[in-house]
Design a protein around this motif. Structure first.
Motif, PDB file in Angstrom:
ATOM      1  N   ALA A  25     -13.619   0.936  -6.063  1.00  0.00           N
ATOM      2  CA  ALA A  25     -12.452   1.799  -6.252  1.00  0.00           C
ATOM      3  C   ALA A  25     -11.193   0.955  -6.307  1.00  0.00           C
ATOM      4  CB  ALA A  25     -12.343   2.820  -5.121  1.00  0.00           C
ATOM      5  N   CYS A  26     -10.193   1.478  -7.024  1.00  0.00           N
ATOM      6  CA  CYS A  26      -8.909   0.786  -7.128  1.00  0.00           C
ATOM      7  C   CYS A  26      -7.802   1.821  -7.115  1.00  0.00           C
ATOM      8  CB  CYS A  26      -8.855  -0.030  -8.411  1.00  0.00           C
ATOM      9  SG  CYS A  26      -7.348  -1.040  -8.585  1.00  0.00           S
ATOM     10  N   ILE A  27      -6.662   1.461  -6.516  1.00  0.00           N
ATOM     11  CA  ILE A  27      -5.518   2.366  -6.488  1.00  0.00           C
ATOM     12  C   ILE A  27      -4.293   1.602  -6.977  1.00  0.00           C
ATOM     13  CG2 ILE A  27      -5.081   1.879  -4.023  1.00  0.00           C
ATOM     14  CD1 ILE A  27      -4.182   4.862  -3.812  1.00  0.00           C
ATOM     15  N   ALA A  28      -3.607   2.207  -7.934  1.00  0.00           N
ATOM     16  CA  ALA A  28      -2.449   1.558  -8.536  1.00  0.00           C
ATOM     17  C   ALA A  28      -1.253   1.597  -7.595  1.00  0.00           C
ATOM     18  CB  ALA A  28      -2.115   2.236  -9.858  1.00  0.00           C
ATOM     19  N   GLN A  29      -0.252   0.783  -7.936  1.00  0.00           N
ATOM     20  CA  GLN A  29       0.851   0.612  -7.008  1.00  0.00           C
ATOM     21  C   GLN A  29       1.924   1.663  -7.177  1.00  0.00           C
ATOM     22  OE1 GLN A  29      -0.219  -1.266  -9.532  1.00  0.00           O
ATOM     23  NE2 GLN A  29       1.109  -3.012  -9.835  1.00  0.00           N
ATOM     24  N   ARG A  30       2.139   2.164  -8.381  1.00  0.00           N
ATOM     25  CA  ARG A  30       3.335   2.984  -8.576  1.00  0.00           C
ATOM     26  C   ARG A  30       3.099   4.444  -8.202  1.00  0.00           C
ATOM     27  NH1 ARG A  30       7.156   1.702 -13.506  1.00  0.00           N
ATOM     28  NH2 ARG A  30       7.298  -0.120 -12.202  1.00  0.00           N
ATOM     29  N   TYR A  31       2.130   5.076  -8.828  1.00  0.00           N
ATOM     30  CA  TYR A  31       1.895   6.499  -8.553  1.00  0.00           C
ATOM     31  C   TYR A  31       0.622   6.728  -7.763  1.00  0.00           C
ATOM     32  CZ  TYR A  31       5.523   6.994 -12.050  1.00  0.00           C
ATOM     33  OH  TYR A  31       6.700   6.900 -12.739  1.00  0.00           O
ATOM     34  N   PHE A  85       2.626 -10.534   1.300  1.00  0.00           N
ATOM     35  CA  PHE A  85       3.068 -10.171  -0.040  1.00  0.00           C
ATOM     36  C   PHE A  85       3.655  -8.761   0.014  1.00  0.00           C
ATOM     37  CE2 PHE A  85      -0.342  -7.158  -1.175  1.00  0.00           C
ATOM     38  CZ  PHE A  85      -1.290  -7.461  -0.206  1.00  0.00           C
ATOM     39  N   THR A  86       4.261  -8.342  -1.096  1.00  0.00           N
ATOM     40  CA  THR A  86       4.861  -7.010  -1.156  1.00  0.00           C
ATOM     41  C   THR A  86       3.778  -5.999  -1.509  1.00  0.00           C
ATOM     42  OG1 THR A  86       6.934  -8.015  -1.887  1.00  0.00           O
ATOM     43  CG2 THR A  86       6.713  -5.621  -2.135  1.00  0.00           C
ATOM     44  N   PHE A  87       3.280  -5.350  -0.480  1.00  0.00           N
ATOM     45  CA  PHE A  87       2.118  -4.476  -0.618  1.00  0.00           C
ATOM     46  C   PHE A  87       2.362  -3.377  -1.640  1.00  0.00           C
ATOM     47  CE2 PHE A  87      -1.831  -2.731   0.848  1.00  0.00           C
ATOM     48  CZ  PHE A  87      -1.682  -1.353   0.848  1.00  0.00           C
ATOM     49  N   ARG A  88       3.518  -2.760  -1.582  1.00  0.00           N
ATOM     50  CA  ARG A  88       3.758  -1.585  -2.437  1.00  0.00           C
ATOM     51  C   ARG A  88       3.782  -1.956  -3.920  1.00  0.00           C
ATOM     52  NH1 ARG A  88       8.702  -2.805  -0.161  1.00  0.00           N
ATOM     53  NH2 ARG A  88      10.364  -3.303  -1.637  1.00  0.00           N
ATOM     54  N   ASP A  89       3.975  -3.237  -4.233  1.00  0.00           N
ATOM     55  CA  ASP A  89       4.034  -3.681  -5.622  1.00  0.00           C
ATOM     56  C   ASP A  89       2.678  -4.148  -6.154  1.00  0.00           C
ATOM     57  OD1 ASP A  89       7.338  -5.199  -5.283  1.00  0.00           O
ATOM     58  OD2 ASP A  89       6.721  -3.133  -5.716  1.00  0.00           O
ATOM     59  N   ASN A 105       1.808   2.645   2.242  1.00  0.00           N
ATOM     60  CA  ASN A 105       2.760   1.576   1.950  1.00  0.00           C
ATOM     61  C   ASN A 105       3.719   1.313   3.108  1.00  0.00           C
ATOM     62  OD1 ASN A 105       1.632   1.194  -0.589  1.00  0.00           O
ATOM     63  ND2 ASN A 105       3.149   2.471  -1.641  1.00  0.00           N
ATOM     64  N   SER A 106       3.837   2.254   4.030  1.00  0.00           N
ATOM     65  CA  SER A 106       4.712   2.032   5.184  1.00  0.00           C
ATOM     66  C   SER A 106       4.050   1.126   6.220  1.00  0.00           C
ATOM     67  CB  SER A 106       5.094   3.366   5.826  1.00  0.00           C
ATOM     68  OG  SER A 106       3.973   3.971   6.435  1.00  0.00           O
ATOM     69  N   LYS A 107       2.718   1.061   6.179  1.00  0.00           N
ATOM     70  CA  LYS A 107       1.970   0.242   7.137  1.00  0.00           C
ATOM     71  C   LYS A 107       1.308  -0.974   6.478  1.00  0.00           C
ATOM     72  CE  LYS A 107       0.755   4.106  10.185  1.00  0.00           C
ATOM     73  NZ  LYS A 107      -0.374   4.844  10.826  1.00  0.00           N
ATOM     74  N   ASP A 108       1.423  -1.083   5.166  1.00  0.00           N
ATOM     75  CA  ASP A 108       0.734  -2.154   4.421  1.00  0.00           C
ATOM     76  C   ASP A 108      -0.771  -2.110   4.682  1.00  0.00           C
ATOM     77  OD1 ASP A 108       3.285  -4.809   4.544  1.00  0.00           O
ATOM     78  OD2 ASP A 108       3.222  -2.849   3.565  1.00  0.00           O
ATOM     79  N   GLU A 109      -1.333  -0.924   4.553  1.00  0.00           N
ATOM     80  CA  GLU A 109      -2.763  -0.754   4.798  1.00  0.00           C
ATOM     81  C   GLU A 109      -3.442  -0.011   3.653  1.00  0.00           C
ATOM     82  OE1 GLU A 109      -2.897  -0.839   9.694  1.00  0.00           O
ATOM     83  OE2 GLU A 109      -3.431   0.985   8.626  1.00  0.00           O
TER      84      GLU A 109
END
Length: 118
Positions: A48-54, A26-30, A73-77
């Motif tokens: 814990a949770c981290i949002a995609q945009r900022y 899937f598109t990790f950064r999104d 986001n460059s490594k999808d990790e």
């Protein structure tokens, strides 16, 4: 969608661990990415949770200041740095993917065990 956690183990009280989650399919950064945990006999809960945009992060009150969630986001990790661990942090830790940190995730990994003896 594939989410593969690693980095769990047994650590003494006060110690640290760093969990990783390798994502694919899937598109990790999104995606909003989160760590849930489940202790024996208890319900699964958001750690814990981290949002995609900022990259805005939210934490369970009892881990705030000790845990840090981050993403590459460059490594999808996805990562979870856990410090000052105590016995109440023991559980199976799941990486999860969703659309928002305000909603339940859509996809889950298999989990990695974290054990902190009392």
């Amino acid at each position: 969608v594939q989410l593969v956690e690693s980095g769990g183990g047994m650590v003494q009280p006060g110690g640290s661990l760093r969990l990783s989650c390798a994502a694919s399919g899937f598109t990790f950064r999104d995606s909003a990415m989160s760590w849930f945990r489940q202790a024996p006999g208890k319900e699964r809960e958001l750690a814990a949770c981290i949002a995609q945009r900022y990259g805005t992060a939210k934490y369970k009150d009892t881990v705030r200041g000790r845990f840090t969630i981050s993403r590459d986001n460059s490594k999808d990790e996805l990562y979870l740095q856990m410090n000052s661990l105590n016995a109440e942090d023991t559980g199976l830790y799941y990486c999860a993917r969703g659309w928002s940190c305000s909603r339940m995730p859509e996809d889950w990994g298999q989990g990695t065990q974290v054990t902190v003896p009392s």
